[in-house]
Design a protein around this motif. Structure first.
Motif, PDB file in Angstrom:
ATOM      1  N   GLN A 144       0.808  -1.214   0.000  1.00  0.00           N
ATOM      2  CA  GLN A 144       0.000   0.000   0.000  1.00  0.00           C
ATOM      3  C   GLN A 144       0.846   1.272   0.000  1.00  0.00           C
ATOM      4  O   GLN A 144       0.344   2.332   0.370  1.00  0.00           O
ATOM      5  N   ILE A 145       2.091   1.181  -0.408  1.00  0.00           N
ATOM      6  CA  ILE A 145       2.969   2.338  -0.282  1.00  0.00           C
ATOM      7  C   ILE A 145       2.517   3.492  -1.181  1.00  0.00           C
ATOM      8  O   ILE A 145       2.627   4.669  -0.818  1.00  0.00           O
ATOM      9  N   ARG A 146       1.965   3.184  -2.348  1.00  0.00           N
ATOM     10  CA  ARG A 146       1.512   4.250  -3.255  1.00  0.00           C
ATOM     11  C   ARG A 146       0.242   4.915  -2.713  1.00  0.00           C
ATOM     12  O   ARG A 146       0.066   6.123  -2.842  1.00  0.00           O
ATOM     13  N   VAL A 147      -0.619   4.111  -2.080  1.00  0.00           N
ATOM     14  CA  VAL A 147      -1.807   4.678  -1.440  1.00  0.00           C
ATOM     15  C   VAL A 147      -1.391   5.530  -0.242  1.00  0.00           C
ATOM     16  O   VAL A 147      -1.967   6.602   0.015  1.00  0.00           O
ATOM     17  N   GLU A 148      -0.384   5.074   0.501  1.00  0.00           N
ATOM     18  CA  GLU A 148       0.076   5.817   1.674  1.00  0.00           C
ATOM     19  C   GLU A 148       0.676   7.165   1.280  1.00  0.00           C
ATOM     20  O   GLU A 148       0.512   8.155   2.002  1.00  0.00           O
TER      21      GLU A 148
ATOM     22  N   LYS B  12      -6.991  12.273   3.358  1.00  0.00           N
ATOM     23  CA  LYS B  12      -6.888  11.566   4.626  1.00  0.00           C
ATOM     24  C   LYS B  12      -7.859  10.402   4.754  1.00  0.00           C
ATOM     25  O   LYS B  12      -7.560   9.411   5.400  1.00  0.00           O
ATOM     26  N   GLU B  13      -9.034  10.458   4.156  1.00  0.00           N
ATOM     27  CA  GLU B  13     -10.027   9.410   4.348  1.00  0.00           C
ATOM     28  C   GLU B  13     -10.882   9.287   3.111  1.00  0.00           C
ATOM     29  O   GLU B  13     -10.855  10.130   2.204  1.00  0.00           O
ATOM     30  N   GLY B  14     -11.674   8.183   3.067  1.00  0.00           N
ATOM     31  CA  GLY B  14     -12.561   7.928   1.944  1.00  0.00           C
ATOM     32  C   GLY B  14     -11.919   7.005   0.926  1.00  0.00           C
ATOM     33  O   GLY B  14     -10.715   6.731   0.955  1.00  0.00           O
ATOM     34  N   PRO B  15     -12.709   6.481  -0.011  1.00  0.00           N
ATOM     35  CA  PRO B  15     -12.158   5.620  -1.070  1.00  0.00           C
ATOM     36  C   PRO B  15     -11.183   6.393  -1.944  1.00  0.00           C
ATOM     37  O   PRO B  15     -11.415   7.552  -2.285  1.00  0.00           O
ATOM     38  N   LEU B  16     -10.094   5.737  -2.317  1.00  0.00           N
ATOM     39  CA  LEU B  16      -9.008   6.417  -3.026  1.00  0.00           C
ATOM     40  C   LEU B  16      -8.483   5.519  -4.130  1.00  0.00           C
ATOM     41  O   LEU B  16      -8.301   4.311  -3.940  1.00  0.00           O
TER      42      LEU B  16
ATOM     43  N   VAL C  11      -5.620   0.786  -5.684  1.00  0.00           N
ATOM     44  CA  VAL C  11      -6.822   1.264  -5.009  1.00  0.00           C
ATOM     45  C   VAL C  11      -6.672   0.992  -3.516  1.00  0.00           C
ATOM     46  O   VAL C  11      -5.944   0.085  -3.091  1.00  0.00           O
ATOM     47  N   SER C  12      -7.351   1.774  -2.712  1.00  0.00           N
ATOM     48  CA  SER C  12      -7.331   1.601  -1.259  1.00  0.00           C
ATOM     49  C   SER C  12      -8.321   0.512  -0.847  1.00  0.00           C
ATOM     50  O   SER C  12      -9.129   0.041  -1.660  1.00  0.00           O
ATOM     51  N   GLU C  13      -8.264   0.127   0.422  1.00  0.00           N
ATOM     52  CA  GLU C  13      -9.177  -0.897   0.927  1.00  0.00           C
ATOM     53  C   GLU C  13     -10.622  -0.421   0.880  1.00  0.00           C
ATOM     54  O   GLU C  13     -11.542  -1.206   0.618  1.00  0.00           O
ATOM     55  N   GLU C  14     -10.846   0.883   1.139  1.00  0.00           N
ATOM     56  CA  GLU C  14     -12.207   1.410   1.060  1.00  0.00           C
ATOM     57  C   GLU C  14     -12.754   1.333  -0.365  1.00  0.00           C
ATOM     58  O   GLU C  14     -13.925   1.008  -0.575  1.00  0.00           O
ATOM     59  N   ALA C  15     -11.899   1.622  -1.351  1.00  0.00           N
ATOM     60  CA  ALA C  15     -12.339   1.533  -2.742  1.00  0.00           C
ATOM     61  C   ALA C  15     -12.545   0.082  -3.167  1.00  0.00           C
ATOM     62  O   ALA C  15     -13.467  -0.227  -3.935  1.00  0.00           O
ATOM     63  N   ARG C  16     -11.707  -0.821  -2.658  1.00  0.00           N
ATOM     64  CA  ARG C  16     -11.858  -2.234  -3.009  1.00  0.00           C
ATOM     65  C   ARG C  16     -13.176  -2.794  -2.477  1.00  0.00           C
ATOM     66  O   ARG C  16     -13.808  -3.649  -3.110  1.00  0.00           O
ATOM     67  N   ALA C  17     -13.581  -2.321  -1.301  1.00  0.00           N
ATOM     68  CA  ALA C  17     -14.850  -2.781  -0.748  1.00  0.00           C
ATOM     69  C   ALA C  17     -16.035  -2.341  -1.592  1.00  0.00           C
ATOM     70  O   ALA C  17     -17.107  -2.967  -1.540  1.00  0.00           O
TER      71      ALA C  17
END
Length: 504
Positions: free
Chosen positions: A11-15, A22-26, A52-58
């Motif tokens: 997740q380094i690119r998402v980080e 800071k928050e929300g699907p990315l 994609v972030s975990e929120e976007a994957r969900a």
């Protein structure tokens, strides 16, 4: 046998993108050299998403989808472009921090992994599992989600760290493969862990082959004709053999950390908050090298549109009287100097460099003696005083071999070697025991005074010494008070008298 630890950073690119969102699907699009996408303005509806972030994957958003398809699944999706240079800088920071665990380190930007050769170093941490836990905690302390694996080679360790399908509380590792058990560890990995091209992976899946264990059961003669030029390499990995070398990475001479802002920052308080992140990152890199900073530089990139006639940058140079390696100590010194700094224009970027390095002071722990907390706190305190008052105003007193009474001591910078006189100077005249700031006295105060010495005649071989006479006379601090023996100086034959001290 060679043992290699691999740190996978999925997740380094998402980080990196989370520094702005800071928050929300990315969703993240990586700006690669020579590519059409450089900033968010270059993103089109047919642009493919890289991470994609975990929120976007969900929400059903996956890598490889177009931006238009992803936004159709979620209108709250945030899209950010991450430069390849930023990913490279983050991997360099992690790699340099991992230098504390092994003599050779390397990283791969394409797969976001870092390798450490830990052979012969595991006993220093209590074994391989303890080393893996410490390494995992160190990387997570930098703000990165990671999975750590230790195996007999870099490719096997990377495959386990990236693709091992374990669920439950230990799904994030760390994972330690016993020596010689690489084949058994590869058995449960998907075939994508072998690094084959997409066409070969698709062909193997069409045959019903899902894991490396399925490939291990096939006859090698039949498998070799299908894998082509990489058949020998893949077969070795299936057998748990990994002779791949580690292309050792060497750190740059001057470590630096940099943060850029989308909008100009004109508040010193906000900059002090950002400096904490820079100091934490710098301290981690210094700890990996086993070094400490003795001189740091802070460079502010200013908004040129609002600069009058300046160069567009502002620099703070801090000389540390003692080597500093801890983040809190470095931040305390930087904050003191930053509060006294004035900015000509809003800041768009901050760069922190450790210009001069020294070996970090080491101390052997002793269970039977108390920890010298004062010695650990003194370098930080002196560094803060130097940053506030200047290097010439802070130090320790040292004796000087001279006949001039008021030059017997001088200020030596903290940590510098002091040359003490080999013997004490004995004179026949009285000398002050307490020095005070010079106080002007009326000429009548010298009535009845006894001249003790003439500085001009004490060291006659020195040129350019002005005539100064030292007198002793009884004076009272207030009218009617008890008189004490005072030490008075007069420059020249007609100069004014000054109270310089008291003779007890």
């Amino acid at each position: 046998m060679r043992r290699v630890a691999c740190i996978a950073l999925p997740q380094i690119r998402v980080e990196i993108a989370r520094e702005r969102v800071k928050e929300g699907p990315l969703a993240v699009v990586v700006a690669r050299p020579g590519g059409a996408v450089k900033t968010e303005r270059d993103v089109r509806g047919n642009t493919r998403i890289d991470v994609v972030s975990e929120e976007a994957r969900a929400l059903g958003i996956r890598e490889g989808q177009t931006v238009a398809a992803a936004r159709a699944k979620s209108t709250e999706l945030s899209l950010r472009v991450v430069q390849e240079e930023a990913v490279h800088a983050a991997l360099v920071r992690v790699t340099e921090s991992a230098l504390a665990f092994g003599p050779a380190v390397a990283f791969d930007v394409a797969h976001d992994v870092v390798w450490v050769d830990v052979g012969g170093c595991c006993h220093l941490h209590g074994g391989e599992r303890e080393l893996a836990k410490t390494l995992d905690a160190r990387i997570r302390g930098l703000g990165h989600a990671c999975r750590v694996a230790i195996a007999d080679g870099p490719r096997i360790a990377a495959a386990i760290a990236r693709f091992l399908p374990i669920h439950g509380p230990r799904s994030k590792g760390p994972f330690v493969v016993p020596e010689g058990q690489g084949s058994a560890a590869m058995r449960i990995l998907p075939i994508s862990a072998l690094g084959l091209d997409d066409d070969t992976n698709r062909w193997l899946r069409d045959l019903g082959l899902r894991t490396c264990g399925d490939l291990q059961k096939l006859p090698r003669s039949a498998l070799g004709t299908r894998l082509g030029a990489r058949a020998h390499e893949v077969m070795k990995l299936l057998d748990g053999e990994d002779p791949s070398p580690i292309d050792a990475w060497r750190p740059v001479e001057v470590p630096e950390e940099r943060i850029e802002f989308e909008w100009g920052v004109g508040s010193v308080e906000a900059l002090a908050f950002v400096m904490k992140t820079l100091c934490d990152r710098m301290a981690s890199r210094l700890e990996g090298r086993g070094m400490a900073a003795t001189r740091v530089e802070i460079v502010f990139g200013l908004d040129r549109a609002l600069c009058k006639d300046g160069p567009g940058t502002s620099t703070i140079d801090i000389v540390l009287p003692a080597p500093i390696a801890k983040a809190l100590d470095l931040l305390a010194v930087v904050r003191v100097r930053l509060e006294r700094h004035s900015l000509e224009a809003p800041v768009l970027a901050i760069t922190l460099r450790a210009l001069d390095l020294a070996r970090a002071p080491m101390r052997t722990l002793d269970l039977l003696s108390p920890e010298p907390k004062a010695q650990r706190a003194l370098p930080r305190l002196v560094a803060e005083l130097v940053a506030d008052f200047g290097e010439a105003s802070v130090g320790t007193l040292a004796m000087v071999d001279t006949w001039v009474p008021d030059d017997r001591t001088h200020l030596v910078p903290f940590g510098a070697a002091r040359s003490e006189p080999r013997h004490s100077l004995v004179t026949s005249s009285l000398e002050p025991s307490r020095l005070v700031c010079p106080v002007r006295l009326p000429r009548e105060s010298l009535v009845g005074a006894v001249r003790l010495a003439r500085v001009e005649a004490l060291e006659w071989w020195r040129r350019g010494i002005e005539q100064r006479d030292m007198f002793a006379v009884f004076l009272s601090v207030e009218e009617g008070a008890h008189k004490n023996l005072a030490w008075i100086e007069r420059k020249g034959s007609e100069g004014e008298a000054q109270l310089r001290g008291w003779i007890d």
